[in-house]
Design a protein around this motif. Structure first.
Motif, PDB file in Angstrom:
ATOM      1  N   LYS A  97       0.942  -1.165  -0.115  1.00 36.07           N
ATOM      2  CA  LYS A  97       0.270  -0.021  -0.190  1.00 36.07           C
ATOM      3  C   LYS A  97       0.784   1.448  -0.006  1.00 36.07           C
ATOM      4  O   LYS A  97       0.534   2.239  -0.425  1.00 36.07           O
ATOM      5  N   GLU A  98       2.137   1.253   0.583  1.00 39.73           N
ATOM      6  CA  GLU A  98       3.133   2.230   0.699  1.00 39.73           C
ATOM      7  C   GLU A  98       3.489   2.694  -0.844  1.00 39.73           C
ATOM      8  O   GLU A  98       3.383   3.760  -1.205  1.00 39.73           O
ATOM      9  N   GLN A  99       3.493   1.726  -1.677  1.00 38.01           N
ATOM     10  CA  GLN A  99       3.984   1.989  -2.947  1.00 38.01           C
ATOM     11  C   GLN A  99       2.868   2.593  -3.908  1.00 38.01           C
ATOM     12  O   GLN A  99       3.256   3.527  -4.595  1.00 38.01           O
ATOM     13  N   ILE A 100       1.633   2.103  -3.664  1.00 40.74           N
ATOM     14  CA  ILE A 100       0.613   2.634  -4.138  1.00 40.74           C
ATOM     15  C   ILE A 100       0.148   4.140  -3.741  1.00 40.74           C
ATOM     16  O   ILE A 100       0.014   4.983  -4.657  1.00 40.74           O
ATOM     17  N   ALA A 101       0.364   4.274  -2.617  1.00 38.24           N
ATOM     18  CA  ALA A 101       0.012   5.771  -1.909  1.00 38.24           C
ATOM     19  C   ALA A 101       1.064   6.660  -2.239  1.00 38.24           C
ATOM     20  O   ALA A 101       0.907   7.857  -2.955  1.00 38.24           O
ATOM     21  N   SER A 102       2.458   6.184  -2.792  1.00 35.34           N
ATOM     22  CA  SER A 102       3.326   6.989  -3.323  1.00 35.34           C
ATOM     23  C   SER A 102       3.010   7.482  -4.747  1.00 35.34           C
ATOM     24  O   SER A 102       3.053   8.596  -5.267  1.00 35.34           O
ATOM     25  N   GLN A 103       2.290   6.432  -5.346  1.00 35.02           N
ATOM     26  CA  GLN A 103       2.143   6.496  -6.935  1.00 35.02           C
ATOM     27  C   GLN A 103       0.944   7.622  -6.734  1.00 35.02           C
ATOM     28  O   GLN A 103       0.917   8.361  -7.789  1.00 35.02           O
ATOM     29  N   ASN A 104      -0.105   7.609  -5.830  1.00 42.00           N
ATOM     30  CA  ASN A 104      -1.064   8.296  -6.011  1.00 42.00           C
ATOM     31  C   ASN A 104      -0.898   9.686  -5.650  1.00 42.00           C
ATOM     32  O   ASN A 104      -1.406  10.569  -5.962  1.00 42.00           O
ATOM     33  N   LEU A 162     -10.469   4.859  -1.992  1.00 37.43           N
ATOM     34  CA  LEU A 162     -11.105   4.345  -0.746  1.00 37.43           C
ATOM     35  C   LEU A 162     -10.625   3.265  -0.191  1.00 37.43           C
ATOM     36  O   LEU A 162     -10.593   2.738   1.090  1.00 37.43           O
ATOM     37  N   ASN A 163     -10.231   2.269  -1.229  1.00 36.18           N
ATOM     38  CA  ASN A 163     -10.181   0.751  -0.931  1.00 36.18           C
ATOM     39  C   ASN A 163      -8.564   0.580  -0.530  1.00 36.18           C
ATOM     40  O   ASN A 163      -8.017  -0.558  -0.740  1.00 36.18           O
ATOM     41  N   GLY A 164      -7.838   1.659  -1.109  1.00 35.68           N
ATOM     42  CA  GLY A 164      -6.216   1.531  -0.901  1.00 35.68           C
ATOM     43  C   GLY A 164      -5.604   1.127  -2.446  1.00 35.68           C
ATOM     44  O   GLY A 164      -4.487   0.782  -2.431  1.00 35.68           O
ATOM     45  N   GLY A 165      -6.518   1.440  -3.446  1.00 33.71           N
ATOM     46  CA  GLY A 165      -5.885   1.069  -4.817  1.00 33.71           C
ATOM     47  C   GLY A 165      -5.458   2.156  -5.407  1.00 33.71           C
ATOM     48  O   GLY A 165      -5.480   3.357  -4.823  1.00 33.71           O
ATOM     49  N   ALA A 166      -4.704   2.058  -6.489  1.00 31.93           N
ATOM     50  CA  ALA A 166      -4.122   3.124  -7.550  1.00 31.93           C
ATOM     51  C   ALA A 166      -5.201   3.937  -8.242  1.00 31.93           C
ATOM     52  O   ALA A 166      -6.163   3.611  -8.603  1.00 31.93           O
ATOM     53  N   ILE A 167      -5.029   5.294  -8.031  1.00 30.18           N
ATOM     54  CA  ILE A 167      -6.020   6.303  -8.628  1.00 30.18           C
ATOM     55  C   ILE A 167      -5.933   6.100 -10.299  1.00 30.18           C
ATOM     56  O   ILE A 167      -6.911   5.782 -11.063  1.00 30.18           O
ATOM     57  N   ARG A 189       2.859   0.749 -15.109  1.00 28.44           N
ATOM     58  CA  ARG A 189       4.116   0.992 -15.795  1.00 28.44           C
ATOM     59  C   ARG A 189       5.114   1.724 -15.081  1.00 28.44           C
ATOM     60  O   ARG A 189       6.505   1.406 -15.453  1.00 28.44           O
ATOM     61  N   GLN A 190       4.759   2.612 -14.265  1.00 24.81           N
ATOM     62  CA  GLN A 190       5.801   3.402 -13.539  1.00 24.81           C
ATOM     63  C   GLN A 190       6.583   2.518 -12.688  1.00 24.81           C
ATOM     64  O   GLN A 190       7.787   2.830 -12.311  1.00 24.81           O
ATOM     65  N   MET A 191       6.040   1.680 -11.977  1.00 27.53           N
ATOM     66  CA  MET A 191       6.674   0.706 -11.140  1.00 27.53           C
ATOM     67  C   MET A 191       7.462  -0.365 -11.745  1.00 27.53           C
ATOM     68  O   MET A 191       7.876  -1.426 -11.363  1.00 27.53           O
ATOM     69  N   ASP A 192       7.348  -0.255 -13.137  1.00 27.51           N
ATOM     70  CA  ASP A 192       8.040  -1.098 -14.119  1.00 27.51           C
ATOM     71  C   ASP A 192       7.883  -2.786 -13.811  1.00 27.51           C
ATOM     72  O   ASP A 192       8.811  -3.570 -13.581  1.00 27.51           O
TER      73      ASP A 192
END
Length: 426
Positions: free
Chosen positions: A5-12, A393-398, A405-408
């Motif tokens: 979730k931290e990686q996703i939050a960073s992307q968001n 709201l569910n902790g997913g990516a925007i 792609r950005q996380m390769d």
């Protein structure tokens, strides 16, 4: 590979301001029209679509198969790939296994892995449309319909074995799709093969646990082109009724002749309480298994309009099982599946926007123009900000695809698995 979730939050974080602007504009516009935006977001948040185990590698045609590299070579890796999709989209919370392509060596271990990724097992899928290396009797001339009693009993037992495996994994349903049919007039006696199929399915049904469902799929042609034994929804419906209350029809969007009114089929089955499952894909010519919404997005919306109406007005019909059934010949399978999930959720959200009360009034008044306007108003609404909010709201990516792609992710999977790993199954 696992995305936390931290990686996703960073992307968001990079997309949050733009998302808030888009969402506030859309939400305020809808609220002014009397739409309960929070209710729609909640329903989209709760909507989960199963990913089939066979859709995580390259598909193929009669002419060739082209790998995407880093394919999941084991069942564990397939489950991890579904976990990646679900982490980003928060709408792929189940996996559907095809047996014997994906028989777990340790069911308890596989069940634990699935649970750790926030997933569960959807319908189990049997395979009697191809011979396996250790198989005693061939399905070349039919399986559940076969006039060869040995082949037929072998196919029945396979389905029963799949049920028992599903019990170990926590599944609650079995999907039966038959390739049985004929390519030439006179090859089969239509009544004989239908009666054999009916008898076989009833034997399988008798082995269902009390809390399970049986989904009977249909298809008008392919691999046989003169006839298929379960060729349309009416035959599936008839077979389900013959079995009993735990048997249902399963609708696959690609399993219809061109220009079939699928939304009418959906409405009829829900009215009769017999729509059990739904396989999403898209097509131009036949069972093309293309990305959902890539060819006929308005048709998808019209189908969802009937699904939403049925879910709200047909308590006699159970909540359907949803699954994507696509083949990825050109795209990265994970990207393709995320695009399909976006299209499905978009069609669902738009169908939820339809003013059903106004539509019924226009229908009663025979105002055909207004009926079309009401549907078009919902269909032309940009619901993407609502889907983004549901994911956040569910902790997913925007933006799941952008984050992927950005996380390769694909190159990291290649590093983990090797360039030439190949998924089991098709």
């Amino acid at each position: 590979m696992i995305i936390d979730k931290e990686q996703i939050a960073s992307q968001n974080q990079n997309n949050l301001d733009q998302h808030n602007l888009r969402f506030n504009f859309t939400a305020n516009s809808l609220i002014q029209k009397g739409v309960d935006v929070d209710s729609i977001i909640k329903k989209v948040s709760d909507f989960q679509v199963a990913i089939p185990s066979w859709a995580l590698g390259a598909g193929g045609t009669r002419f060739g198969r082209f790998s995407f590299y880093g394919e999941p070579g084991t069942l564990e890796q397939k489950i991890e790939d579904v976990g990646l999709i679900h982490a980003l989209t928060q709408s792929a919370g189940a996996i559907s296994l095809h047996i014997p392509w994906d028989v777990p060596e340790d069911a308890a271990k596989i069940k634990s892995l699935t649970k750790s990724l926030g997933l569960q097992f959807d319908a189990m899928n049997s395979n009697t449309f191809q011979d396996q290396p250790d198989q005693e009797h061939s399905y070349k001339y039919g399986s559940l319909c076969s006039t060869d009693d040995n082949a037929r009993q072998q196919a029945i037992q396979h389905n029963i074995d799949v049920i028992k495996l599903g019990e170990q994994l926590g599944s609650k349903s079995l999907t039966v799709w038959l390739a049985d049919g004929s390519s030439f007039p006179g090859q089969n006696n239509f009544q004989t093969v239908l009666k054999n199929t009916q008898d076989s399915i009833k034997q399988i049904y008798a082995e269902l646990p009390e809390d399970w469902k049986l989904f009977i799929e249909y298809k008008p042609y392919e691999p046989y082109f003169y006839s298929t034994v379960i060729q349309d929804w009416g035959t599936s419906f008839m077979l389900a009724n013959e079995c009993g209350p735990k048997a249902y029809t399963l609708v696959d969007l690609g399993h219809h002749l061109p220009n079939t009114n699928i939304e009418q089929i959906v409405a009829t089955l829900m009215l009769k309480g017999k729509l059990g499952g739904f396989h999403f894909n898209d097509s131009k010519y036949g069972d093309d298994d293309l990305t959902v919404g890539s060819i006929k997005p308005y048709s998808l919306f019209l189908i969802f309009n009937e699904l939403v109406y049925g879910m709200e007005n047909n308590p006699q019909n159970p909540y359907p099982a949803w699954m994507i059934d696509a083949s990825h010949n050109l795209k990265d399978p994970l990207e393709d599946l995320m695009q399909s999930l976006e299209a499905i959720n978009s069609a669902y959200a738009k169908a939820l926007l339809v003013d059903q009360e106004a539509l019924r009034e226009a229908q009663r008044n025979h105002d055909v123009t207004l009926c079309q306007e009401i549907l078009q108003e919902a269909y032309l609404t940009d619901v993407r900000p609502l889907l983004e909010k549901a994911r956040v709201l569910n902790g997913g990516a925007i933006n799941p695809l952008q984050a992927y792609r950005q996380m390769d992710v694909r190159n990291k999977l290649v590093d983990e698995r090797g360039k030439h790993s190949m998924a089991t199954g098709l």
